[in-house]
Design a protein around this motif. Sequence first.
Motif, PDB file in Angstrom:
ATOM      1  N   GLY A 196       2.659   5.007   3.075  1.00  0.00           N
ATOM      2  CA  GLY A 196       2.297   5.273   4.464  1.00  0.00           C
ATOM      3  C   GLY A 196       1.583   4.124   5.083  1.00  0.00           C
ATOM      4  O   GLY A 196       1.239   3.146   4.451  1.00  0.00           O
ATOM      5  N   ALA A 197       1.307   4.259   6.367  1.00  0.00           N
ATOM      6  CA  ALA A 197       0.669   3.202   7.123  1.00  0.00           C
ATOM      7  C   ALA A 197      -0.810   3.181   6.837  1.00  0.00           C
ATOM      8  O   ALA A 197      -1.463   4.195   6.744  1.00  0.00           O
ATOM      9  N   TYR A 232       4.319   3.148  12.081  1.00  0.00           N
ATOM     10  CA  TYR A 232       5.307   3.770  11.197  1.00  0.00           C
ATOM     11  C   TYR A 232       6.644   3.908  11.915  1.00  0.00           C
ATOM     12  O   TYR A 232       7.692   3.579  11.367  1.00  0.00           O
ATOM     13  N   GLU A 272       5.560  12.194   6.042  1.00  0.00           N
ATOM     14  CA  GLU A 272       6.569  11.152   6.223  1.00  0.00           C
ATOM     15  C   GLU A 272       7.906  11.729   6.670  1.00  0.00           C
ATOM     16  O   GLU A 272       8.592  11.140   7.498  1.00  0.00           O
ATOM     17  N   GLY A 303       5.886   0.848   6.206  1.00  0.00           N
ATOM     18  CA  GLY A 303       4.856   1.185   7.166  1.00  0.00           C
ATOM     19  C   GLY A 303       3.456   0.885   6.690  1.00  0.00           C
ATOM     20  O   GLY A 303       2.508   1.022   7.432  1.00  0.00           O
ATOM     21  N   SER A 304       3.290   0.470   5.424  1.00  0.00           N
ATOM     22  CA  SER A 304       1.947   0.192   4.939  1.00  0.00           C
ATOM     23  C   SER A 304       1.534  -1.226   5.285  1.00  0.00           C
ATOM     24  O   SER A 304       2.357  -2.098   5.484  1.00  0.00           O
TER      25      SER A 304
END
Length: 184
Positions: free
Chosen positions: A39-40, A143, A96, A31-32
């Motif tokens: 994380g995004a 995400y 998450e 999601g990054s």
Amino acid sequence: MQFKTYLKSLVVVMALVFVAGCSSTGGTQDGSMDGSAGGASGQGATTGQTSGTGMGRGQGMQGQGQGMQGQGQGRVPDQRTIYFDYDKETIRPEFESTLNAHAQYLRANPNTRVVLQGHGDERGTREYNLGLGERRAKAVERYLAVQGVSDSQIEIVSYGEERPAVDGHSEDAYAQNRRVVFDY
């Protein structure tokens, strides 16, 4: 005659800007956007790293860390709000599990739709906070997409600072207003 040439050039430039703005920026499986785990990442001036200062983290955020409860395929997850750091749209690692529970529920229920409501605190202009709320909701959408949720199940709306969860001018109130809410 020269005005028509100028107008045509302007239309072409605007079309290119529109297409460029609509193009996907990609991302990684976790999601990054920058290839780092955790994380995004948002767009713009943010860095894709989660701030370590997290004012108000764990204070007054009811149900935090309970994202795994109610994750059965037939039940919407109990935790429907995730929170963000000041002026950030990056997803904090402690949320998450909540996002994974929502992704699992949405994948198991492909006819279910969710509205991701992005919010900000009262600091900043109305327009800035509407944009920030939208960027936060889009980070959650990215995400979920990486987790296999269909984009046809997701709608995004930003309320900016217009619908605070908590009235007040303290850091604790601000921290509870910087959020994305899952509305099924």
